[in-house]
Design a protein around this motif. Structure first.
Motif, PDB file in Angstrom:
ATOM      1  N   ILE A  84      42.100  46.837  56.886  1.00 26.18           N
ATOM      2  CA  ILE A  84      41.772  45.537  56.292  1.00 26.18           C
ATOM      3  C   ILE A  84      40.554  44.965  57.003  1.00 26.18           C
ATOM      4  O   ILE A  84      40.474  44.949  58.235  1.00 26.18           O
ATOM      5  N   ASP A  85      39.619  44.506  56.229  1.00 27.11           N
ATOM      6  CA  ASP A  85      38.395  43.903  56.764  1.00 27.11           C
ATOM      7  C   ASP A  85      38.258  42.487  56.207  1.00 27.11           C
ATOM      8  O   ASP A  85      38.938  42.112  55.245  1.00 27.11           O
ATOM      9  N   GLN A  86      37.416  41.716  56.803  1.00 25.79           N
ATOM     10  CA  GLN A  86      37.237  40.336  56.350  1.00 25.79           C
ATOM     11  C   GLN A  86      35.770  39.951  56.383  1.00 25.79           C
ATOM     12  O   GLN A  86      34.974  40.533  57.106  1.00 25.79           O
ATOM     13  N   GLU A  87      35.458  38.935  55.609  1.00 24.23           N
ATOM     14  CA  GLU A  87      34.066  38.471  55.488  1.00 24.23           C
ATOM     15  C   GLU A  87      34.082  36.956  55.304  1.00 24.23           C
ATOM     16  O   GLU A  87      35.021  36.409  54.717  1.00 24.23           O
ATOM     17  N   TYR A  88      33.066  36.297  55.836  1.00 28.56           N
ATOM     18  CA  TYR A  88      32.952  34.848  55.667  1.00 28.56           C
ATOM     19  C   TYR A  88      31.564  34.520  55.135  1.00 28.56           C
ATOM     20  O   TYR A  88      30.553  34.869  55.753  1.00 28.56           O
ATOM     21  N   TRP A 107      36.149  32.357  52.922  1.00 28.06           N
ATOM     22  CA  TRP A 107      36.586  33.507  53.713  1.00 28.06           C
ATOM     23  C   TRP A 107      37.486  34.371  52.849  1.00 28.06           C
ATOM     24  O   TRP A 107      38.310  33.853  52.091  1.00 28.06           O
ATOM     25  N   TYR A 108      37.307  35.673  52.943  1.00 27.35           N
ATOM     26  CA  TYR A 108      38.161  36.575  52.170  1.00 27.35           C
ATOM     27  C   TYR A 108      38.377  37.851  52.965  1.00 27.35           C
ATOM     28  O   TYR A 108      37.584  38.206  53.837  1.00 27.35           O
ATOM     29  N   GLU A 109      39.455  38.540  52.655  1.00 23.22           N
ATOM     30  CA  GLU A 109      39.759  39.825  53.277  1.00 23.22           C
ATOM     31  C   GLU A 109      39.899  40.874  52.185  1.00 23.22           C
ATOM     32  O   GLU A 109      40.303  40.564  51.062  1.00 23.22           O
ATOM     33  N   ARG A 161      39.651  33.889  43.619  1.00 22.44           N
ATOM     34  CA  ARG A 161      40.310  35.197  43.718  1.00 22.44           C
ATOM     35  C   ARG A 161      40.564  35.797  42.346  1.00 22.44           C
ATOM     36  O   ARG A 161      40.373  37.002  42.143  1.00 22.44           O
ATOM     37  N   SER A 177      43.577  37.981  50.724  1.00 21.71           N
ATOM     38  CA  SER A 177      43.580  36.524  50.687  1.00 21.71           C
ATOM     39  C   SER A 177      42.160  35.982  50.571  1.00 21.71           C
ATOM     40  O   SER A 177      41.215  36.526  51.140  1.00 21.71           O
TER      41      SER A 177
END
Length: 311
Positions: A84-88, A107-109, A161, A177
């Motif tokens: 799982i990675d995330q970005e803002y 923010w999302y993953e 989303r 999320s």
């Protein structure tokens, strides 16, 4: 001696022979080890011939057949990170329904759900996903009422989303999320104007509260003073009646009345700060001496005159 030979043979077998054999096996792709949250994609002549996405130890011959010998020389193995990675994304420009320029930080993953689609359907799936999230944020959240932009972050997150999820599946991504973390004004002048309006409004409210409190105190004070004045007037009006009734009852007993008047007379004498000389009975000579030596007091001062010695 035999123990030393066995120890040397074991050492050579464990630390030299076995690694060499394992290395040769790996050179011909006889087996592979897949780590946790990794996926191995085997390609030969431009085609995908095998995918292993579960962690563990695998022999490739049962999975790839005779092509397992050729993958190392003519094909390739692509290792895909499926964690799982995330970005803002900061300050995405959005205009409210009232025309206010608003910046939204989102923010999302995400995680890779389809390794083949991730590798071959888009040259930059991560950048495309970020661009898709940014465009969906601007498109779905523009022209919303300002109060909703400032308060309804949960609803806005769901909206973004729902907009992004279908397209992300096409690129091999699964969107997790999504959360609107920050909503702010992008125009510094507008921020200062809003701060000035808020400060002025707070001052007005504070002044109104103080004035209302002063009015309430004034009303209470006036009411109390009026009631006190009424009660004092009533007491002043009925005072002669009360005193007359008390004197009438006292006058019915002559002894009590005489005692009371004596007490009142003594009290007046004491309050008047007059000079008092007590003379025993049947001492007329002493009275005459005192009367002859006593000078009349023509001017009264605030100090008590010195007492006459008794001898």
């Amino acid at each position: 001696m035999s123990f030393l030979i066995a120890a040397v043979v074991t050492f050579v077998a464990c630390f030299i022979v076995v690694p060499i054999l394992l290395g040769l096996c790996r050179m011909i792709i006889a087996y592979t080890i897949v780590e946790e949250r990794r996926c191995h994609v085997y390609m030969l002549f431009g085609k995908v011939i095998g995918i292993i996405d579960e962690p563990g130890f695998y022999f490739l011959f049962p999975r790839l057949g005779w092509r397992a010998f050729l993958v190392h020389w003519l094909g390739r193995c692509l290792v895909v990170d499926m964690r799982i990675d995330q970005e803002y994304l900061r300050s995405q420009p959005v205009n409210s329904e009232e025309g206010a320029p608003i910046g939204i930080g989102i923010w999302y993953e995400m995680m890779i759900s389809d390794p083949v689609a991730y590798l071959f359907k888009n040259t930059d799936p991560r950048g495309s996903l970020a661009a898709n999230v940014s465009n969906s944020t601007v498109r779905s959240l523009s022209n919303m009422p300002l109060d909703k932009l400032m308060c309804d972050r949960h609803g806005m997150s769901h909206t973004v989303r729902d907009e992004v999820s279908p397209k992300s599946h096409e690129w091999g991504y699964k969107l997790g999320s999504v959360y609107i973390r920050k909503v702010h004004f992008r125009d510094a002048g507008m921020i200062r104007q809003i701060e000035s309006k808020v400060v002025n409004r707070l001052r007005q409210v504070t002044s109104a509260i103080k004035q209302d409190g002063a009015n309430q105190v004034s009303i209470i004070t006036s009411t109390a003073e009026r009631k006190a004045a009424v009660e004092f007037a009533k007491a002043k009006a009925i005072r002669p009646q009360i005193v007359g009734t008390a004197l009438n009852r006292i006058s019915q007993d002559k002894e009590v009345a005489a005692t009371m008047f004596d007490i009142l007379e003594m009290q007046k004498i004491i309050e008047g700060e007059a000079r008092i000389t007590i003379i025993p009975k049947n001492h007329d000579m002493l009275s005459s001496m005192l009367a002859s030596g006593d000078k009349p007091q023509t001017q009264r001062t605030g100090q008590r005159p010195p007492s006459v010695p008794s001898n």
